[in-house]
Scaffold this motif. Structure first.
Motif, PDB file in Angstrom:
ATOM      1  N   SER A   1       1.086  -1.312  -0.081  1.00  0.00           N
ATOM      2  CA  SER A   1      -0.031  -0.162  -0.011  1.00  0.00           C
ATOM      3  C   SER A   1       0.986   1.292   0.195  1.00  0.00           C
ATOM      4  O   SER A   1       1.846   1.166   0.183  1.00  0.00           O
TER       5      SER A   1
ATOM      6  N   SER B   1      -2.380   6.746   1.768  1.00  0.00           N
ATOM      7  CA  SER B   1      -2.245   5.578   0.771  1.00  0.00           C
ATOM      8  C   SER B   1      -2.888   5.771  -0.366  1.00  0.00           C
ATOM      9  O   SER B   1      -2.514   5.653  -1.686  1.00  0.00           O
TER      10      SER B   1
ATOM     11  N   ASP C   1      -6.474  -0.678   1.167  1.00  0.00           N
ATOM     12  CA  ASP C   1      -5.431   0.593   1.498  1.00  0.00           C
ATOM     13  C   ASP C   1      -4.540   0.682   2.272  1.00  0.00           C
ATOM     14  O   ASP C   1      -3.594   1.487   2.471  1.00  0.00           O
TER      15      ASP C   1
END
Length: 459
Positions: free
Chosen positions: A59, A67, A282
């Motif tokens: 990520s 992110s 994420d």
């Protein structure tokens, strides 16, 4: 030059791109990545069978907004504008006009662009509002704090070319509303190239699902199928949950069902040979709102969770299903990261990427080939409660901890020998520490954004 498949070349149609982003889903929460997972994920497992499983994908950061900034702009945390989670303040927590996104690039190349879910990179009055960052359609949350509320009275939508607040029936589960909008977008644009960005909000807290979904993970008497349960009492943004284990399982299962809905629609519309489907998360798993990443082994074999720069906080599952199921069933250990998505999709679609970004195109991997060029190293930075930095080069990983007025701490791990990052070998490898430390300095520039200025921490 675009890397089209034979079927696409024959139809002369640019490939559709669907990018599904889960919220705080751990590497170990997907059964095809962790066979011992307690939660069934049959649709993601099927997607893995038909696609490529990437086992060392990273990520952009260990929390939400930065992110997503890396994903949209192609920059690491050493150069990005948004380097942490923050409330909007004078627009500083939002993308700027000059921060070009993946959606803007694709829209400029003739794509219809839609986003449904959580944005987190600018409110409706900022330069980072979805309608200003390349999206034709949007429906969902702008702010990550608001996105904790699954039965809200309002969401945001692009109406008349602007991002505006729209009312929502508080009896409706927003995950359903968001997925329905994504389905409508695909149906409306099935005859032209489209980019669907689907940053879903599950399984992030609060841990709340409709009763009928929760029942799947309860026994006939209403007790949880995942004892022992420790009830969570309302705190901050998170509501009370009597059965957080069952609720979390239901949310992961709901995510899996929604992925299945999107894949089934693509097949029904005959878009299999025109569509790339990406699925990832994420950042690593959370322990908020009663979530229990230890119970569910949410990080798999890795150490750490969300807000850590150990592998569990930043290594995330990635599945890519390519047109014609090219390279289906493959497992690929090549390391790449969120900042590589923009140039990778750019090459797949024949879309020029911005100059001087940190990302590289890994599009050859999606047809089972080797990447033409790979990164020398990967760098992360996280600045909540002091500064954390991490850098990997090959199998080596250096993590730096520094807070204002404190002596820095350096940890070194060999990921090949110690994937769980249990044995700090910094003292035994001073030359490696010195080399990676020098790269860490090279990988970053002082933040232009005062919200994420770590210069005082460095002192």
């Amino acid at each position: 030059m675009a890397s089209f498949t034979a079927a696409q070349a024959q139809s002369k149609k640019k490939p559709n791109i669907i990018f599904i982003l889960a919220d705080d889903l751990g590497y170990g929460n997907v059964r095809s990545f962790n066979p011992n997972s307690k939660i069934p994920t049959p649709n993601l497992d099927k997607l893995t069978e038909e696609g490529i499983k990437f086992t060392r994908f990273y990520s952009g950061n260990t929390v939400c907004a930065p992110s997503r900034c890396a994903l949209m702009t192609g920059y690491t945390m050493g150069h990005a504008w948004v380097r942490g989670n923050a409330k909007a303040k004078d627009g500083l927590a939002a993308l700027r006009a000059q921060d070009t996104t993946l959606a803007e690039r694709l829209k400029g190349n003739g794509y219809k662009t839609g986003m449904f879910g959580k944005w987190g990179l600018g409110d409706e009055d900022s330069k980072g509002a979805p309608h200003l960052k390349g999206f034709d359609s949007f429906y969902g949350y702008l702010d990550q704090s608001h996105a904790h509320d699954y039965y809200t009275n309002r969401l945001y939508e692009i109406v008349g070319g602007k991002t505006v607040e729209v009312p929502v029936d508080t009896t409706k589960y927003t995950e359903d509303l968001i997925v329905n909008k994504a389905v409508d977008f695909i149906n409306a644009n099935k005859d032209q190239p489209f980019f669907l960005y689907l940053p879903l909000t599950v399984p992030h807290a609060e841990l709340k699902v409709p009763v009928e979904l929760l029942k799947k993970f309860q026994n006939a008497d209403g007790s949880s199928k995942f004892p022992p349960e420790t009830p969570f009492e309302k705190k901050g943004n998170y509501g009370s949950q009597a059965q957080p284990h069952a609720a979390f399982a239901a949310m992961v299962n709901k995510l899996d069902t929604d992925v299945g809905t999107i894949v089934a629609l693509i097949k029904k519309l005959g878009l299999d040979n025109d569509t790339y489907i990406f699925f990832t998360s994420d950042n690593g798993p959370h322990k908020e709102g009663g979530a229990d990443p230890v119970f569910f082994n949410s990080s798999g074999e890795f150490r750490g969770i969300k807000r850590d720069l150990y592998e569990g906080g930043i290594r995330v599952p990635l599945i890519v299903r390519a047109p014609d199921k090219i390279a289906s069933g493959q497992v690929n250990p090549t390391p790449w990261a969120f900042w590589d998505v923009l140039p990778t999709i750019g090459e797949l679609t024949g879309t020029a990427s911005p100059k001087n970004i940190d990302g590289l195109s890994f599009s050859p991997l999606l047809s089972g080939k080797k990447a033409i060029k790979e990164h020398d190293y990967f760098y992360w930075q996280f600045s909540e409660s002091g500064l954390k930095e991490a850098l990997t080069q090959g199998d080596w990983k250096l993590i730096r901890f520094k807070d204002k007025g404190t002596v820095e701490k350096l940890e070194l791990y060999n990921l090949k020998a110690d994937i769980g990052e249990k044995n700090d070998v910094a003292s035994k490898n001073p030359d490696t520490v010195k080399t990676l430390y020098a790269l860490m300095k090279q990988a970053k520039t002082p933040s232009e954004n005062p919200l994420f200025d770590w210069s005082e921490v460095e002192k």
